[in-house]
Design an enzyme around this catalytic site. Structure first.
Site, PDB file in Angstrom:
ATOM      1  CG  ASN A  47      -1.875  -1.000   1.177  1.00  0.00           C
ATOM      2  OD1 ASN A  47      -2.495  -1.590   0.226  1.00  0.00           O
ATOM      3  ND2 ASN A  47      -2.148  -1.645   2.304  1.00  0.00           N
ATOM      4  CG  HIS A 133     -10.665  -2.260   7.124  1.00  0.00           C
ATOM      5  ND1 HIS A 133     -10.295  -2.089   8.402  1.00  0.00           N
ATOM      6  CD2 HIS A 133      -9.825  -2.964   6.253  1.00  0.00           C
ATOM      7  CE1 HIS A 133      -8.921  -2.689   8.203  1.00  0.00           C
ATOM      8  NE2 HIS A 133      -8.682  -3.347   7.331  1.00  0.00           N
ATOM      9  CD  GLU A 176     -12.925   0.265   3.449  1.00  0.00           C
ATOM     10  OE1 GLU A 176     -12.282   0.351   2.447  1.00  0.00           O
ATOM     11  OE2 GLU A 176     -13.537  -0.646   3.976  1.00  0.00           O
ATOM     12  CB  SER A 180      -9.453  -1.952   1.645  1.00  0.00           C
ATOM     13  OG  SER A 180     -10.011  -2.957   2.315  1.00  0.00           O
ATOM     14  CG  ASP A 205     -11.228   3.625   6.715  1.00  0.00           C
ATOM     15  OD1 ASP A 205      -9.984   4.501   6.226  1.00  0.00           O
ATOM     16  OD2 ASP A 205     -10.919   2.579   7.316  1.00  0.00           O
ATOM     17  CG  HIS A 208      -6.948   1.588   0.908  1.00  0.00           C
ATOM     18  ND1 HIS A 208      -5.631   1.027   0.358  1.00  0.00           N
ATOM     19  CD2 HIS A 208      -7.610   1.005   1.903  1.00  0.00           C
ATOM     20  CE1 HIS A 208      -5.805  -0.045   1.427  1.00  0.00           C
ATOM     21  NE2 HIS A 208      -7.116   0.184   2.168  1.00  0.00           N
ATOM     22  CE  LYS A 239      -4.262   1.145   4.821  1.00  0.00           C
ATOM     23  NZ  LYS A 239      -3.590  -0.252   5.161  1.00  0.00           N
TER      24      LYS A 239
HETATM   25  C1  PLP Z   1     -10.004   0.808   4.830  1.00  0.00           C
HETATM   26  C2  PLP Z   1      -8.873   0.442   5.991  1.00  0.00           C
HETATM   27  N1  PLP Z   1      -9.178   1.079   7.049  1.00  0.00           N
HETATM   28  C3  PLP Z   1      -8.182   0.887   8.144  1.00  0.00           C
HETATM   29  C4  PLP Z   1      -7.248   0.178   7.844  1.00  0.00           C
HETATM   30  C5  PLP Z   1      -6.443   0.119   8.972  1.00  0.00           C
HETATM   31  O1  PLP Z   1      -5.313   1.048   8.899  1.00  0.00           O
HETATM   32  P1  PLP Z   1      -3.879   0.600   9.762  1.00  0.00           P
HETATM   33  O2  PLP Z   1      -3.061  -0.182   8.909  1.00  0.00           O
HETATM   34  O3  PLP Z   1      -3.550   2.189   9.987  1.00  0.00           O
HETATM   35  O4  PLP Z   1      -4.304   0.273  11.181  1.00  0.00           O
HETATM   36  C6  PLP Z   1      -6.912  -0.592   6.594  1.00  0.00           C
HETATM   37  C7  PLP Z   1      -5.646  -1.169   6.574  1.00  0.00           C
HETATM   38  O5  PLP Z   1      -5.147  -1.925   7.190  1.00  0.00           O
HETATM   39  C8  PLP Z   1      -7.808  -0.208   5.870  1.00  0.00           C
HETATM   40  O6  PLP Z   1      -7.649  -0.872   4.428  1.00  0.00           O
END
Ligand code: PLP
Length: 390
Positions: A47, A133, A176, A180, A205, A208, A239
């Site tokens: 990512n 997610h 989101e 993802s 969220d 991405h 990411k």
């Molecule tokens: C859509 C989404 N939200 C949150 C996260 C979590 O983020 P982090 O890796 O900073 O804990 C991820 C990935 O791991 C994700 O793909």
């Protein structure tokens, strides 16, 4: 049967379903390549969308901060772990995102939990997209609010649920911006309009889409010009920003409630100085180097035209069906020098195991072409009904 027999039994069950997971340890990484055993593979599963993880400006900033402040923050933010650099990062994010406030969290996982647990209590309601997610789902479970799942990106279904489940408390809509595992985007303008109509707050969220869309990579909400007190933007720094941690950008009242009630903000040691410095340098880098984003989008268009499909984002799913076939596809590509991870349930719904190709600004056109050359004949040979359909 002892308790350990029962534990082994559960492992065997995961194996039988083709869902066994194991860690692959890479011994080195240089830009878009990872070393596995004695082979270098082109990485299509990271990512680090802009290829910033080894950018000297970020690395030097992290080293300088560790020299100046040491390696750790020593305590949680509300005890003695809050430093000027945390506040500077939060101001920088609020300016970049054009929000009243921003609050740093230790990861995107914790930020999502923090928002959902911190803003709601019993009697409140959370309306969450069916493909959101795991961290958003887990946050929903941890909160005391009642949750309602709306069909993926289905505005009519969401509106029906909003009408059917009123509350005198707080109601949140959760989604989101770029999904993802599917790479498609949410109808954010319409969702924010629904949030206004139904007196709710929209939680987006942006894990991405930060670094990928919007002015200086400030995300899809910013790209669409969305703002206001009813919008919460969660972003991760691990990411495209190639650092670690996360933030919640919102109005001040929401940040204030989170500082007081978000357990994943309160009960954890503050992010270390080197990480904060790397994130700050990444945001500054994005502001100075728009060409990185442009390179990523050129790669997106290149892959889209090679595959003959539309790609909304830098994430390209190849949906294959059962876990075994996704694993076989991943193995096929690994044998030919590419790392493309198979994604299986419960990360994605049953029957939709897939390859998830994620693009970087650092991939060359030749690398994209050679991936397609390795993938397309294999896919044709499988004659899969759903291949590449999204
Ligand atoms: C859509 C989404 N939200 C949150 C996260 C979590 O983020 P982090 O890796 O900073 O804990 C991820 C990935 O791991 C994700 O793909």
């Amino acid at each position: 049967m002892t308790v350990l027999d029962r534990i082994r039994d559960r492992i065997a069950q995961v194996q039988r379903l083709g869902l066994y997971r194991q860690l692959h340890h890479h011994s080195a990484c240089d830009g878009v390549r990872v070393k596995w055993g004695d082979r270098w593979l082109i990485n299509f599963s990271s990512n680090d969308y802009l290829g910033l993880a080894r950018e000297p400006q970020l690395v030097e900033a992290a080293i300088a901060a560790a020299r100046q402040y040491g390696t750790g923050s020593g305590a949680s933010r509300l005890v003695t772990g809050s430093f000027d650099f945390h506040q500077q990062l939060e101001c920088q994010i609020a300016t970049w995102k054009r929000t009243e406030a921003a609050l740093a969290f230790n990861s995107g996982y914790q930020a999502n939990q923090g928002v959902l647990v911190g803003l709601t209590k019993g009697g409140d309601r959370i309306f969450v997209d069916a493909l959101a997610h795991a961290s958003l789902r887990d946050g929903t479970v941890l909160s005391r609010a009642r949750s309602h799942e709306f069909r993926h990106n289905d505005l009519e279904h969401l509106e029906h649920l909003l009408n059917s489940h009123p509350s005198s408390g707080i109601r949140l809509i959760v989604t989101e911006s770029v999904f993802s595992m599917d790479g498609d985007v949410a109808p954010l303008s319409e969702l924010l309009q629904l949030a206004k109509t139904y007196d709710t707050v929209l939680v987006v969220d942006e894990a991405h889409s930060v670094g990928v869309f919007g002015p200086a990579g400030s995300g899809l909400c910013a790209h669409l010009g969305l703002k206001g007190d009813r919008l919460i933007q969660v972003g991760t720094c691990g990411k495209a920003l190639a650092s670690f941690g996360a933030y919640v950008a919102s109005c001040e009242a929401i940040a204030e409630l989170l500082r007081n009630r978000a357990r994943s903000f309160i009960y954890t040691t503050a992010l270390p100085p080197s990480v904060i410095a790397a994130t700050r340098a990444a945001i500054a880098y994005l502001q100075a180097h728009p060409e990185r984003l442009q390179r990523l989008h050129r790669n997106r268009q290149h892959l889209a035209s090679r595959l003959g499909r539309v790609l909304d984002s830098q994430i390209c799913p190849i949906v294959l069906g059962e876990p075994e076939i996704a694993l076989a596809a991943s193995q096929h590509l690994r044998d030919r020098g590419f790392w493309v991870q198979a994604i299986r349930p419960p990360t994605v719904p049953n029957g939709t195991a897939r390859l998830r190709i994620s693009l970087s600004a650092s991939h060359s056109a030749e690398q994209l072409d050679s991936l397609c050359d390795a993938l397309q004949p294999w896919l044709s040979a499988q004659s899969l009904p759903h291949q590449m359909i999204r």
